[in-house]
Design an enzyme around this catalytic site. Structure first.
Site, PDB file in Angstrom:
ATOM      1  N   ARG A  19       0.835  -1.212   0.000  1.00  0.00           N
ATOM      2  CA  ARG A  19       0.000   0.000   0.000  1.00  0.00           C
ATOM      3  C   ARG A  19       0.868   1.260   0.000  1.00  0.00           C
ATOM      4  NH1 ARG A  19      -3.746  -1.857  -2.482  1.00  0.00           N
ATOM      5  NH2 ARG A  19      -5.218  -3.159  -1.417  1.00  0.00           N
ATOM      6  N   GLU A  62       2.141   1.515  -3.454  1.00  0.00           N
ATOM      7  CA  GLU A  62       1.031   1.950  -4.306  1.00  0.00           C
ATOM      8  C   GLU A  62       0.810   3.465  -4.176  1.00  0.00           C
ATOM      9  OE1 GLU A  62      -3.416   0.329  -5.178  1.00  0.00           O
ATOM     10  OE2 GLU A  62      -2.928   0.688  -3.070  1.00  0.00           O
ATOM     11  N   SER A  85      17.129  13.485  -2.407  1.00  0.00           N
ATOM     12  CA  SER A  85      18.125  12.501  -1.985  1.00  0.00           C
ATOM     13  C   SER A  85      17.483  11.458  -1.086  1.00  0.00           C
ATOM     14  CB  SER A  85      19.255  13.192  -1.229  1.00  0.00           C
ATOM     15  OG  SER A  85      20.156  12.239  -0.696  1.00  0.00           O
TER      16      SER A  85
END
Length: 155
Positions: A83, A86, A109
């Protein structure tokens, strides 16, 4: 190594937040120590040994080596990790566009970087997860010939 470190942490009864606070680290950096994804600095060894007494001297020594950072792609099968992945992929273009608007052409960075995970309470009383990523902005450079101090050899 990781299994031994996590078992010692579990036996200590300490949370990553408690360990992080005592060591002066972010909670994600403290957790990464136990997953062999961050190097334990010498000034933290004695304190960590007190906090988590089950870590052997050999494992404390191993934690001070430069780790081989990376990940097993199988972790993406865990719903909690997936998740997060995602969310990054879903919002990635928008985040990049906003970073470019605010900072210019460049990247964030992941080395000069801090991450912290916490919780807050939503408007309906629900627990919500807050992930803060704080990375140094690295602008892309225009590669001018005059600034190239080591040009490639040409025959």
């Amino acid at each position: 190594l990781v299994a031994r470190l996590l078992a010692a942490k579990e036996d200590s009864g300490k949370t990553f937040d408690q360990i992080a606070e005592a060591l002066g680290l972010t909670n994600t950096n403290a957790a990464n120590l136990f997953y062999n994804q961050a190097q334990l600095k010498s000034d933290k060894v004695a304190k960590l040994s007190q906090l988590v007494p089950g870590i052997s001297k050999e494992d404390l020594a191993a934690m001070q080596n430069c780790p081989m950072r990376g990940f097993d792609p199988a972790i993406l099968q865990d719903p909690g990790v997936y998740r997060f992945y995602e969310a990054i992929t879903h919002y990635g273009e928008a985040v990049k566009a906003i970073m470019n608007e605010q900072c210019g052409d460049g990247i964030m960075s992941a080395i000069d970087f801090y991450m912290d995970v916490g919780t807050t309470t939503g408007k309906k009383g629900e627990k919500r997860v807050v992930v803060t990523m704080n990375g140094k902005f690295l602008p892309y450079l225009e590669q001018t010939a005059a600034d190239n101090t080591t040009p490639a050899p040409r025959d």
